[in-house]
Design a protein around this motif. Structure first.
Motif, PDB file in Angstrom:
ATOM      1  N   GLN A   1      68.279  30.738  28.240  1.00  0.00           N
ATOM      2  CA  GLN A   1      69.648  30.381  27.850  1.00  0.00           C
ATOM      3  C   GLN A   1      69.678  29.999  26.373  1.00  0.00           C
ATOM      4  N   PRO A   2      70.696  30.453  25.629  1.00  0.00           N
ATOM      5  CA  PRO A   2      70.836  29.989  24.254  1.00  0.00           C
ATOM      6  C   PRO A   2      71.120  28.487  24.246  1.00  0.00           C
ATOM      7  N   VAL A   3      70.466  27.791  23.312  1.00  0.00           N
ATOM      8  CA  VAL A   3      70.556  26.335  23.253  1.00  0.00           C
ATOM      9  C   VAL A   3      70.875  25.933  21.821  1.00  0.00           C
ATOM     10  N   HIS A   4      71.666  24.871  21.637  1.00  0.00           N
ATOM     11  CA  HIS A   4      71.785  24.325  20.288  1.00  0.00           C
ATOM     12  C   HIS A   4      71.663  22.812  20.297  1.00  0.00           C
ATOM     13  N   ALA A   5      71.219  22.284  19.152  1.00  0.00           N
ATOM     14  CA  ALA A   5      70.969  20.846  19.041  1.00  0.00           C
ATOM     15  C   ALA A   5      71.186  20.411  17.595  1.00  0.00           C
ATOM     16  N   GLU A   6      71.452  19.131  17.409  1.00  0.00           N
ATOM     17  CA  GLU A   6      71.443  18.579  16.060  1.00  0.00           C
ATOM     18  C   GLU A   6      69.982  18.437  15.655  1.00  0.00           C
ATOM     19  N   GLY A   7      69.650  18.907  14.476  1.00  0.00           N
ATOM     20  CA  GLY A   7      68.251  18.749  14.078  1.00  0.00           C
ATOM     21  C   GLY A   7      67.962  19.471  12.774  1.00  0.00           C
ATOM     22  N   ALA A   8      66.856  19.102  12.159  1.00  0.00           N
ATOM     23  CA  ALA A   8      66.495  19.671  10.859  1.00  0.00           C
ATOM     24  C   ALA A   8      65.957  21.091  11.024  1.00  0.00           C
ATOM     25  N   ALA A   9      66.295  21.948  10.058  1.00  0.00           N
ATOM     26  CA  ALA A   9      65.869  23.355  10.106  1.00  0.00           C
ATOM     27  C   ALA A   9      64.349  23.473  10.182  1.00  0.00           C
ATOM     28  N   ALA A  10      63.659  22.458   9.652  1.00  0.00           N
ATOM     29  CA  ALA A  10      62.187  22.497   9.633  1.00  0.00           C
ATOM     30  C   ALA A  10      61.593  22.481  11.037  1.00  0.00           C
ATOM     31  N   LEU A  11      62.414  22.142  12.036  1.00  0.00           N
ATOM     32  CA  LEU A  11      61.893  22.107  13.413  1.00  0.00           C
ATOM     33  C   LEU A  11      61.821  23.500  14.048  1.00  0.00           C
ATOM     34  N   ALA A  12      62.356  24.509  13.345  1.00  0.00           N
ATOM     35  CA  ALA A  12      62.282  25.872  13.890  1.00  0.00           C
ATOM     36  C   ALA A  12      60.830  26.260  14.109  1.00  0.00           C
ATOM     37  N   GLY A  13      60.575  26.930  15.218  1.00  0.00           N
ATOM     38  CA  GLY A  13      59.202  27.344  15.534  1.00  0.00           C
ATOM     39  C   GLY A  13      58.505  26.347  16.441  1.00  0.00           C
ATOM     40  N   GLN A  14      59.171  25.227  16.745  1.00  0.00           N
ATOM     41  CA  GLN A  14      58.535  24.231  17.614  1.00  0.00           C
ATOM     42  C   GLN A  14      59.128  24.239  19.014  1.00  0.00           C
ATOM     43  N   VAL A  15      58.284  23.898  19.974  1.00  0.00           N
ATOM     44  CA  VAL A  15      58.743  23.686  21.346  1.00  0.00           C
ATOM     45  C   VAL A  15      58.876  22.179  21.520  1.00  0.00           C
ATOM     46  N   LEU A  16      60.104  21.718  21.783  1.00  0.00           N
ATOM     47  CA  LEU A  16      60.333  20.279  21.820  1.00  0.00           C
ATOM     48  C   LEU A  16      60.979  19.859  23.133  1.00  0.00           C
ATOM     49  N   PRO A  17      60.608  18.664  23.615  1.00  0.00           N
ATOM     50  CA  PRO A  17      61.256  18.165  24.829  1.00  0.00           C
ATOM     51  C   PRO A  17      62.701  17.770  24.520  1.00  0.00           C
ATOM     52  N   CYS A  18      63.617  18.180  25.369  1.00  0.00           N
ATOM     53  CA  CYS A  18      65.042  17.959  25.133  1.00  0.00           C
ATOM     54  C   CYS A  18      65.732  17.539  26.423  1.00  0.00           C
ATOM     55  N   GLU A  19      66.952  17.007  26.249  1.00  0.00           N
ATOM     56  CA  GLU A  19      67.781  16.701  27.414  1.00  0.00           C
ATOM     57  C   GLU A  19      69.105  17.435  27.251  1.00  0.00           C
ATOM     58  N   VAL A  20      69.560  18.063  28.328  1.00  0.00           N
ATOM     59  CA  VAL A  20      70.812  18.831  28.249  1.00  0.00           C
ATOM     60  C   VAL A  20      71.987  17.862  28.334  1.00  0.00           C
ATOM     61  N   ILE A  21      72.857  17.892  27.296  1.00  0.00           N
ATOM     62  CA  ILE A  21      73.971  16.936  27.265  1.00  0.00           C
ATOM     63  C   ILE A  21      75.330  17.584  27.509  1.00  0.00           C
ATOM     64  N   ALA A  22      75.424  18.901  27.367  1.00  0.00           N
ATOM     65  CA  ALA A  22      76.706  19.567  27.657  1.00  0.00           C
ATOM     66  C   ALA A  22      76.457  21.036  27.973  1.00  0.00           C
ATOM     67  N   ILE A  23      77.363  21.576  28.791  1.00  0.00           N
ATOM     68  CA  ILE A  23      77.257  22.992  29.165  1.00  0.00           C
ATOM     69  C   ILE A  23      78.450  23.717  28.553  1.00  0.00           C
ATOM     70  N   HIS A  24      78.193  24.686  27.704  1.00  0.00           N
ATOM     71  CA  HIS A  24      79.257  25.512  27.124  1.00  0.00           C
ATOM     72  C   HIS A  24      79.244  26.872  27.809  1.00  0.00           C
ATOM     73  N   PRO A  25      80.320  27.664  27.634  1.00  0.00           N
ATOM     74  CA  PRO A  25      80.365  28.942  28.358  1.00  0.00           C
ATOM     75  C   PRO A  25      79.132  29.828  28.104  1.00  0.00           C
ATOM     76  N   ASN A  26      78.643  29.855  26.865  1.00  0.00           N
ATOM     77  CA  ASN A  26      77.514  30.745  26.575  1.00  0.00           C
ATOM     78  C   ASN A  26      76.271  30.043  26.066  1.00  0.00           C
ATOM     79  N   SER A  27      76.246  28.723  26.167  1.00  0.00           N
ATOM     80  CA  SER A  27      75.064  28.018  25.663  1.00  0.00           C
ATOM     81  C   SER A  27      74.968  26.614  26.251  1.00  0.00           C
ATOM     82  N   LEU A  28      73.819  26.001  26.037  1.00  0.00           N
ATOM     83  CA  LEU A  28      73.610  24.609  26.430  1.00  0.00           C
ATOM     84  C   LEU A  28      73.491  23.766  25.172  1.00  0.00           C
ATOM     85  N   ALA A  29      74.121  22.590  25.183  1.00  0.00           N
ATOM     86  CA  ALA A  29      73.905  21.643  24.085  1.00  0.00           C
ATOM     87  C   ALA A  29      72.838  20.658  24.533  1.00  0.00           C
ATOM     88  N   VAL A  30      71.844  20.432  23.684  1.00  0.00           N
ATOM     89  CA  VAL A  30      70.763  19.521  24.067  1.00  0.00           C
ATOM     90  C   VAL A  30      70.541  18.463  22.991  1.00  0.00           C
TER      91      VAL A  30
END
Ligand code: SAH
Ligand code: SF4
Ligand code: F3S
Length: 469
Positions: free
Chosen positions: A421-450
């Protein structure tokens, strides 16, 4: 001997590649760019002003094939404009329409310079050289005996945190409706050592997730380093040993080739993501037989049950065809029942499209267009409900997310859940490439907010995803 210098003497040429169809085509497009790079071709964002344009086409349904000719119409102007400024645009048609239609393409669109089938991509530099020396067109749609993989250069352009790797190509199954065995040829598996070497290079270039590709990826039977044929389960186990590789997927699978070793691998390899695309096409045994799929609905359900026993959090995706020749209302109901039984996290569904040269195209009892529409609509409504339900079930869940890059808004990161599922989060661009533990806070029609729970990844493969209690 010093090699001839390039760079200062070779002017940079602009290459635009447009891709339709499956991920195999996406992979192939990147390989065509790789093979042309030594000739000075660098990627361009648009066709306007390009020195070379490649259209990598798909033949799977009529609509997909038609896209080629509308694009060729538009490119006629761009090519003329390039010539008017004293330049030249080499126009190539690649992929499955090229394979299926060959010279008919240049007959219908004489401004096409090169037509090349999927097994000929390693010959592209030679074809470009021929075309730039002379006028006329070059057509190359044989299935050459030597394997293209042996002749393509190593993958050169980094693909980012999620990379694709073709391990198998072609198909021997001849489903009644499908062009793939004719456009991609006989099934071929790359040797395991070549696959593993390519995977290591991808990881060295920054890949954290690799999706193994094949038209029949789980029919994989490549030669192992020990000389024995390796199945996909064995290959996945070896892939999982690669340091720095956090996630594995594979697509597209056939239910018939889902053997016990592969099913067991889903329970044993944490890096193997709990999401599987397993096309079933129909829930009716009569239609499955007419389609030449080689399994019944019950056999499909048994495979699903075994998979879920091996990996309880596994979610499924599939493909369905509405209105295959001979499909009755009763058959259609059986498909709806199968969908209800399984519960899909997402799925693709298509109206049956007759493809020239395939057995189903000439079969009696073609289903009327309006009826196909109606059945497709019912299938899609049901699948959409299931997808919504699956997405909503993730609310509040803790999951590992692979961040792939910046999101659409400032300060936003985009990524993928274990279930793709496509996911988006608030966070620094430098975190790209990392696998991070997250919590799902909202469900959008085409993505999850975490919400990111800890901004440092261990670098280890993620553990089995844990649902929040
Ligand atoms: N190898 C995969 C499918 C590859 S094609 C498999 O065996 O499942 C991708 C999907 O396109 C198929 O699963 C099927 O659902 C759809 N498709 C293929 N040919 C089609 C046709 N003639 N009309 C409508 N859908 C088609
Ligand atoms: Fe096409 Fe069937 Fe082969 Fe899939 S298995 S590629 S649907 S012929
Ligand atoms: Fe299309 Fe060819 Fe892929 S027909 S789906 S591009 S194998």
């Amino acid at each position: 001997m010093t090699p001839a210098t390039t760079g200062t003497t070779t002017p940079r040429k602009r290459l635009f590649v447009k891709t339709w169809g499956c991920q195999m085509n996406v992979y192939d497009s990147a390989r065509m760019a790789d093979v042309l790079a030594p000739l000075g071709y660098a990627p361009a964002e648009t066709a306007d002003g390009a020195d070379m344009v490649i259209l990598n086409t798909c033949h799977i349904r009529e609509k997909a094939s038609e896209k080629l000719f509308s694009e060729l119409g538009r490119l006629r102007e761009a090519k003329r404009a390039r010539e008017a400024e004293g330049g030249r645009m080499v126009l190539a048609v690649a992929g499955c329409v090229a394979q299926a239609e060959g010279a008919e393409i240049t007959a219908r669109a004489p401004h096409v310079d090169i037509v090349l089938g999927p097994q000929s991509y390693h010959r592209l530099p030679e074809m470009v050289a021929r075309i730039t020396r002379a006028t006329g067109s070059v057509i190359e749609t044989d299935f050459p005996a030597e394997q293209k993989f042996d002749h393509l250069p190593e993958v050169s352009a980094p693909q980012g945190p999620i990379a694709f790797l073709t391990i198998q190509e072609g198909c021997d199954k001849f489903c009644s409706f499908c062009v793939v065995p004719y456009t991609r040829g006989a099934e071929y598996s790359r040797p395991a050592a070549a696959v593993l070497a390519e995977a290591k290079r991808l990881v060295a270039q920054g890949a954290r997730e690799i999706a193994l590709l094949g038209q029949n990826v789980n029919a994989y039977h490549g030669e192992g380093p020990d000389g024995a044929a390796w199945g996909l389960g064995r290959l996945l186990r070896a892939m999982a040993e690669i340091e720095g590789l956090a996630r594995l997927r594979y697509t597209t699978s056939h239910p018939r080739d889902m053997d016990d070793d592969l099913i067991a691998a889903h329970g044993e390899i944490p890096a193997l993501m709990p999401f599987l695309h397993l096309p079933v096409q129909s829930g009716s045994d009569r239609v499955l037989k007419a389609m030449n799929r080689g399994h019944t609905a019950a056999e499909f359900l048994a495979v699903v049950e075994k998979l879920r026993a091996a990996r309880p959090d596994l979610a499924l995706s599939s493909d369905f065809i509405a209105g295959h020749p001979g499909e009755t209302q009763e058959d259609h109901q059986a498909t709806l029942r199968l969908i209800e039984r399984v519960g899909f996290a997402q799925a693709f569904s298509f109206k049956y499209s007759p493809r020239p040269g395939t057995p189903a195209a000439g079969a009696p009892l073609q289903v009327p267009e309006t009826e196909k529409d109606r059945r497709l609509h019912e299938i899609q409504a049901l699948l959409r409900d299931q997808q919504d339900m699956f997405n909503r079930s993730r609310l509040g869940m803790r999951m590992d997310v692979l961040f792939t890059g910046s999101g659409r808004h400032a300060g936003q990161l985009a990524g993928r859940s274990p279930w793709l599922q496509p996911v988006h989060a608030e966070g620094a661009a430098a975190l790209a490439g990392q696998v991070l533990p997250c919590e799902v806070i909202a469900i959008h029609p085409n993505s999850l907010a975490v919400r990111i729970l800890a901004a440092s990844s261990t670098g280890d493969p993620p553990n089995q995803e844990k649902a929040a209690a």
